[in-house]
Design a protein around this motif. Structure first.
Motif, PDB file in Angstrom:
ATOM      1  N   UNK A  57      43.620  58.110  48.923  1.00 55.56           N
ATOM      2  CA  UNK A  57      42.518  58.616  49.744  1.00 55.56           C
ATOM      3  C   UNK A  57      41.222  58.070  49.183  1.00 55.56           C
ATOM      4  N   UNK A  58      40.340  57.669  50.092  1.00 52.55           N
ATOM      5  CA  UNK A  58      39.087  57.040  49.681  1.00 52.55           C
ATOM      6  C   UNK A  58      37.939  57.632  50.484  1.00 52.55           C
ATOM      7  N   UNK A  59      36.819  57.835  49.808  1.00 50.69           N
ATOM      8  CA  UNK A  59      35.637  58.380  50.446  1.00 50.69           C
ATOM      9  C   UNK A  59      34.553  57.315  50.431  1.00 50.69           C
ATOM     10  N   UNK A  60      33.973  57.053  51.605  1.00 47.09           N
ATOM     11  CA  UNK A  60      32.844  56.147  51.720  1.00 47.09           C
ATOM     12  C   UNK A  60      31.599  56.984  51.951  1.00 47.09           C
ATOM     13  N   UNK A  61      30.600  56.849  51.081  1.00 48.93           N
ATOM     14  CA  UNK A  61      29.336  57.582  51.214  1.00 48.93           C
ATOM     15  C   UNK A  61      28.253  56.590  51.610  1.00 48.93           C
ATOM     16  N   UNK A  82      29.333  47.777  48.132  1.00 48.43           N
ATOM     17  CA  UNK A  82      30.165  48.911  47.769  1.00 48.43           C
ATOM     18  C   UNK A  82      30.020  49.122  46.268  1.00 48.43           C
ATOM     19  N   UNK A  83      29.518  50.285  45.871  1.00 47.45           N
ATOM     20  CA  UNK A  83      29.436  50.636  44.462  1.00 47.45           C
ATOM     21  C   UNK A  83      30.549  51.629  44.159  1.00 47.45           C
ATOM     22  N   UNK A  84      31.379  51.286  43.206  1.00 51.79           N
ATOM     23  CA  UNK A  84      32.477  52.158  42.826  1.00 51.79           C
ATOM     24  C   UNK A  84      31.927  53.336  42.034  1.00 51.79           C
ATOM     25  N   UNK A  85      32.087  54.542  42.575  1.00 51.23           N
ATOM     26  CA  UNK A  85      31.590  55.764  41.942  1.00 51.23           C
ATOM     27  C   UNK A  85      32.683  56.398  41.095  1.00 51.23           C
ATOM     28  N   UNK A  86      33.902  56.415  41.634  1.00 55.38           N
ATOM     29  CA  UNK A  86      35.041  57.041  40.948  1.00 55.38           C
ATOM     30  C   UNK A  86      36.322  56.385  41.420  1.00 55.38           C
ATOM     31  N   UNK A  87      37.266  56.223  40.491  1.00 56.14           N
ATOM     32  CA  UNK A  87      38.572  55.681  40.848  1.00 56.14           C
ATOM     33  C   UNK A  87      39.626  56.316  39.959  1.00 56.14           C
ATOM     34  N   UNK A  88      40.443  57.179  40.564  1.00 59.35           N
ATOM     35  CA  UNK A  88      41.561  57.801  39.856  1.00 59.35           C
ATOM     36  C   UNK A  88      42.816  57.575  40.689  1.00 59.35           C
ATOM     37  N   UNK A  89      43.937  58.048  40.211  1.00 57.89           N
ATOM     38  CA  UNK A  89      45.180  57.907  40.983  1.00 57.89           C
ATOM     39  C   UNK A  89      45.177  58.801  42.218  1.00 57.89           C
ATOM     40  N   UNK A  90      44.209  59.724  42.314  1.00 63.41           N
ATOM     41  CA  UNK A  90      44.157  60.634  43.444  1.00 63.41           C
ATOM     42  C   UNK A  90      43.073  60.351  44.464  1.00 63.41           C
ATOM     43  N   UNK A 129      39.765  40.071  42.789  1.00 62.18           N
ATOM     44  CA  UNK A 129      39.079  40.244  41.509  1.00 62.18           C
ATOM     45  C   UNK A 129      38.529  41.662  41.323  1.00 62.18           C
ATOM     46  N   UNK A 130      38.382  42.396  42.399  1.00 58.84           N
ATOM     47  CA  UNK A 130      37.871  43.754  42.350  1.00 58.84           C
ATOM     48  C   UNK A 130      38.991  44.775  42.194  1.00 58.84           C
ATOM     49  N   UNK A 131      40.215  44.400  42.551  1.00 60.73           N
ATOM     50  CA  UNK A 131      41.334  45.345  42.586  1.00 60.73           C
ATOM     51  C   UNK A 131      41.708  45.912  41.224  1.00 60.73           C
ATOM     52  N   UNK A 132      41.349  45.225  40.136  1.00 59.47           N
ATOM     53  CA  UNK A 132      41.643  45.735  38.806  1.00 59.47           C
ATOM     54  C   UNK A 132      40.948  47.055  38.499  1.00 59.47           C
ATOM     55  N   UNK A 133      39.894  47.366  39.224  1.00 59.94           N
ATOM     56  CA  UNK A 133      39.174  48.625  39.046  1.00 59.94           C
ATOM     57  C   UNK A 133      39.788  49.773  39.849  1.00 59.94           C
ATOM     58  N   UNK A 134      40.754  49.449  40.704  1.00 60.55           N
ATOM     59  CA  UNK A 134      41.303  50.426  41.651  1.00 60.55           C
ATOM     60  C   UNK A 134      42.737  50.785  41.307  1.00 60.55           C
ATOM     61  N   UNK A 135      43.187  51.990  41.678  1.00 58.91           N
ATOM     62  CA  UNK A 135      44.577  52.345  41.444  1.00 58.91           C
ATOM     63  C   UNK A 135      45.498  51.430  42.260  1.00 58.91           C
ATOM     64  N   UNK A 136      46.697  51.120  41.735  1.00 62.58           N
ATOM     65  CA  UNK A 136      47.594  50.184  42.409  1.00 62.58           C
ATOM     66  C   UNK A 136      48.345  50.777  43.606  1.00 62.58           C
ATOM     67  N   UNK A 137      48.119  52.033  43.894  1.00 59.99           N
ATOM     68  CA  UNK A 137      48.822  52.703  44.987  1.00 59.99           C
ATOM     69  C   UNK A 137      47.868  52.990  46.136  1.00 59.99           C
ATOM     70  N   UNK A 138      48.414  53.303  47.307  1.00 60.78           N
ATOM     71  CA  UNK A 138      47.574  53.753  48.425  1.00 60.78           C
ATOM     72  C   UNK A 138      46.943  55.079  48.021  1.00 60.78           C
TER      73      UNK A 138
END
Length: 94
Positions: A29-33, A72-80, A18-27
């Motif tokens: 790079x991800x940053x955890x703060x 986990x709070x989503x701060x930014x989600x782009x294709x990059x 249910x959370x994946x709709x907010x994320x790009x569909x590809x692998x």
């Protein structure tokens, strides 16, 4: 109902569907703060989205154990890049 871009993980490295709709569909790079520090991980694509390549180090560095709950709070989600702010949540036996 408008779902919030927050994710509670009870020591799982898989991302609920249910959370994946907010994320790009590809692998990506991800940053955890967390606690003023950053960890580079990879959010892997596929049927079961998961955190790899750095997730284990994040767990070790934050002394996480089975039963810990993370917000986990989503701060930014782009294709990059995807950026999460991560906070450990204290559960009380009320």
């Amino acid at each position: 109902m408008n779902p919030e871009p927050y994710l509670y993980i009870m020591f799982l490295q898989f991302i609920p569907k249910r959370f994946c709709g907010y994320l790009p569909p590809i692998s990506v790079k991800t940053m955890l703060r967390c606690n003023g520090k950053e960890w580079a991980v990879t959010l892997k694509s596929g049927v079961r989205r998961r955190l790899v390549n750095g997730w284990k180090q994040f767990v070790v560095d934050n002394n996480l154990k089975s039963g810990n709950v993370l917000l986990f709070e989503l701060v930014e989600a782009t294709s990059g890049v995807v950026i999460f702010s991560v906070e450990e949540i204290e559960l009380t036996n009320a």
